[in-house]
Design a protein around this motif. Structure first.
Motif, short mmCIF file in Angstrom:
data_model
loop_
_atom_site.label_atom_id
_atom_site.label_comp_id
_atom_site.label_asym_id
_atom_site.label_seq_id
_atom_site.Cartn_x
_atom_site.Cartn_y
_atom_site.Cartn_z
N UNK A 198 -51.73 -16.57 1.30
CA UNK A 198 -52.99 -17.04 0.71
C UNK A 198 -53.65 -18.05 1.64
N UNK A 199 -54.96 -17.87 1.82
CA UNK A 199 -55.74 -18.82 2.62
C UNK A 199 -56.82 -19.38 1.70
N UNK A 200 -56.73 -20.67 1.43
CA UNK A 200 -57.69 -21.31 0.53
C UNK A 200 -59.04 -21.46 1.22
N UNK A 201 -60.10 -21.53 0.40
CA UNK A 201 -61.44 -21.68 0.96
C UNK A 201 -61.52 -22.98 1.77
N UNK A 202 -62.13 -22.85 2.95
CA UNK A 202 -62.25 -24.01 3.84
C UNK A 202 -61.05 -24.20 4.74
N UNK A 203 -59.96 -23.44 4.50
CA UNK A 203 -58.75 -23.58 5.32
C UNK A 203 -58.67 -22.45 6.35
N UNK A 204 -57.74 -22.63 7.29
CA UNK A 204 -57.48 -21.58 8.28
C UNK A 204 -55.97 -21.44 8.47
N UNK A 205 -55.57 -20.31 9.03
CA UNK A 205 -54.15 -20.04 9.25
C UNK A 205 -53.99 -19.40 10.62
N UNK A 206 -53.02 -19.89 11.38
CA UNK A 206 -52.72 -19.31 12.69
C UNK A 206 -51.53 -18.38 12.59
N UNK A 207 -51.63 -17.21 13.20
CA UNK A 207 -50.54 -16.24 13.24
C UNK A 207 -50.27 -15.84 14.69
N UNK A 208 -49.01 -15.81 15.07
CA UNK A 208 -48.62 -15.37 16.40
C UNK A 208 -47.95 -14.02 16.32
N UNK A 209 -48.35 -13.12 17.20
CA UNK A 209 -47.73 -11.80 17.30
C UNK A 209 -46.92 -11.78 18.59
N UNK A 210 -45.64 -11.52 18.47
CA UNK A 210 -44.76 -11.46 19.63
C UNK A 210 -43.97 -10.16 19.59
N UNK A 211 -43.42 -9.79 20.74
CA UNK A 211 -42.69 -8.52 20.80
C UNK A 211 -41.53 -8.62 21.78
N UNK A 212 -40.57 -7.72 21.58
CA UNK A 212 -39.44 -7.54 22.48
C UNK A 212 -39.63 -6.21 23.19
N UNK A 213 -39.44 -6.20 24.52
CA UNK A 213 -39.56 -4.95 25.28
C UNK A 213 -38.21 -4.28 25.40
N UNK A 214 -38.23 -2.97 25.37
CA UNK A 214 -37.00 -2.23 25.60
C UNK A 214 -36.51 -2.43 27.03
N UNK A 215 -35.19 -2.50 27.18
CA UNK A 215 -34.62 -2.60 28.52
C UNK A 215 -34.93 -1.35 29.33
N UNK A 216 -35.12 -0.23 28.62
CA UNK A 216 -35.39 1.05 29.29
C UNK A 216 -36.88 1.32 29.44
N UNK A 217 -37.73 0.36 29.09
CA UNK A 217 -39.17 0.56 29.22
C UNK A 217 -39.54 0.87 30.67
N UNK A 218 -40.35 1.91 30.85
CA UNK A 218 -40.73 2.31 32.21
C UNK A 218 -41.82 1.39 32.75
N UNK A 219 -41.83 1.20 34.08
CA UNK A 219 -42.91 0.40 34.66
C UNK A 219 -44.28 0.99 34.31
N UNK A 220 -45.22 0.16 34.02
CA UNK A 220 -46.57 0.59 33.64
C UNK A 220 -47.32 -0.55 33.00
N UNK A 221 -48.41 -0.23 32.30
CA UNK A 221 -49.26 -1.24 31.69
C UNK A 221 -49.35 -1.01 30.18
N UNK A 222 -49.55 -2.10 29.45
CA UNK A 222 -49.78 -1.98 28.02
C UNK A 222 -50.67 -3.12 27.54
#
Length: 422
Positions: free
Chosen positions: A96-120
């Motif tokens: 819940x975000x009350x009126x006049x308030x704000x909320x910060x969210x961080x999105x993080x990830x783990x990469x596979x050890x077998x992930x191939x070289x490239x871009x994302x």
């Protein structure tokens, strides 16, 4: 309701990296005080390549999570069946975000050890946010913000897998205290097909031994240890350890795939040292330490092809800095025709030398040097192969090596015995 985002993903990440920050969201309730709170149920992210094409989530990541300042709101672990580029993250509890308030969210990830070289990159579209009126349950359809929100583009590279190391011993057979000599030529390399992340050289450890193969007190016997490359002496930090010393690189020494680095290691014995012999050893792969530039993880060390640990500098006899005390030969005794004895002496100043071999009855066998001009310092380039002046092997027995030197107008004659055996 307003939504903004900040891309956090680094330009390069290694396969297997964990907790990689990708995107920071700021959710802000722009209504007046007293209005109904906003209820946030989740969001849907999309994984894209550098061309904006979708990437199957299970080909790159092993986990993705959304975190508030207080808790992890949602975690997703793709399986082999999750071939979609879309990742739906439903929050375990309504936020819940009350009126006049704000909320910060961080999105993080783990990469596979077998992930191939490239871009994302990770994108969030306006329609992918599940935000509703907390009282009426009506969905917000007109969010303020610039969409899509993007993590930025990251390149996946493989971690540094190994460093190959080799060392060639270059320590002279005889040295004098105060003389700076090269003990090793050191070589570090990485094959062109190794991991893409650069490796950093951290330190190398040397063990020093005396004439009895016992450890040498570094502080009391070795005045200087230094590393050089083509640009000069490298900044290093020397840390005494059990039976040796750790040489840490102060400046970054970086090894990319297919690159190599070469250094020369020099040492100098204290003038007051009482040791008679010195040798240095790089004993095992653990004596050479490198780390992945991206992750800081240790990198395995192997000997270069055709070599093996331990690596030895060679064994140097420490000569006295005087002609009388330094005049010697080795090996002694030796076998004529199969071995050669090397003759060493130290010139306290520039002068001329004559070196001859005599029988014990005083008959000349061979002249090895005649009135040769010699510089100040140690000399060990004259050898005798046990033959006379006609090239014939002499009989077994004891012979005299006679050194005549003229230094600063003064003549000096010194004799040493050399024995020939079968």
């Amino acid at each position: 309701f307003a939504v903004s985002g900040q891309g956090l993903v680094p330009e390069r990440v290694t396969a297997g990296a964990t907790a990689v920050k990708a995107l920071r969201l700021t959710l802000r309730h722009t209504g007046a005080v007293g209005e109904s709170p906003a209820a946030v149920y989740g969001l849907t992210l999309r994984m894209l390549d550098q061309l904006g094409q979708g990437i199957p989530q299970n080909s790159i990541i092993s986990a993705i999570r959304v975190e508030s300042p207080d808790s992890v709101l949602c975690s997703l672990y793709p399986t082999v069946q999750d071939i979609s580029s879309y990742m739906t993250l439903a929050f375990a509890e309504t936020v819940l975000v009350e009126s006049g308030d704000s909320l910060g969210l961080d999105i993080s990830l783990d990469l596979q050890l077998s992930a191939s070289p490239g871009y994302f990159q990770v994108h969030l579209n306006e329609s992918a946010l599940e935000i509703f009126d907390g009282t009426s349950g009506i969905e917000f359809n007109d969010l303020e913000g610039t969409f899509p929100l993007s993590s930025g583009l990251a390149q996946i590279i493989l971690p540094a897998d190994r460093i190959s190391f080799g060392a060639q011993g270059t320590l002279p057979a005889n040295i004098v205290p105060g003389q700076r000599v090269k003990a090793f030529s050191l070589h570090f390399e990485r094959g062109a097909g190794t991991g893409g992340s650069p490796a950093l050289l951290d330190y190398i450890k040397l063990d020093f031994s005396d004439e009895n193969d016992g450890p040498i007190d570094i502080a009391g016997n070795i005045e200087e240890i230094s590393l050089e490359n083509g640009s000069g002496v490298l900044p290093t930090t020397m840390t005494p350890m059990d039976e040796g010393i750790k040489i840490e690189f102060d400046d970054e020494q970086r090894l990319g795939a297919g690159e190599s680095l070469d250094f020369d290691l020099y040492l100098k014995i204290f003038s007051g040292s009482r040791i008679k012999v010195v040798s240095a050893t790089v004993g095992s792969p653990s004596a050479v330490c490198g780390s992945d530039e991206m992750t800081g993880d240790p990198v395995a060390v192997d000997p270069v092809v055709g070599s093996q640990f331990p690596f030895y500098s060679g064994r140097a006899t420490i000569l006295a800095a005087s002609l009388q005390e330094s005049f010697s030969n080795y090996p002694n005794p030796f076998v004529a025709g199969r071995e050669k004895t090397r003759i060493t002496f130290y010139m306290p100043d520039e002068g001329t030398v004559t070196l001859q071999v005599f029988t014990i009855l005083g008959r000349l066998v061979k002249t090895l040097a005649m009135n040769e001009r010699r510089s100040q310092g140690p000399h060990q380039d004259i050898i005798w192969d046990g033959r006379n002046g006609r090239g014939e092997k002499v009989i077994n027995g004891v012979y005299y090596l006679v050194l005549k030197a003229e230094i600063n107008g003064r003549e000096q004659t010194i004799k040493r015995k050399a024995a020939l055996v079968r």
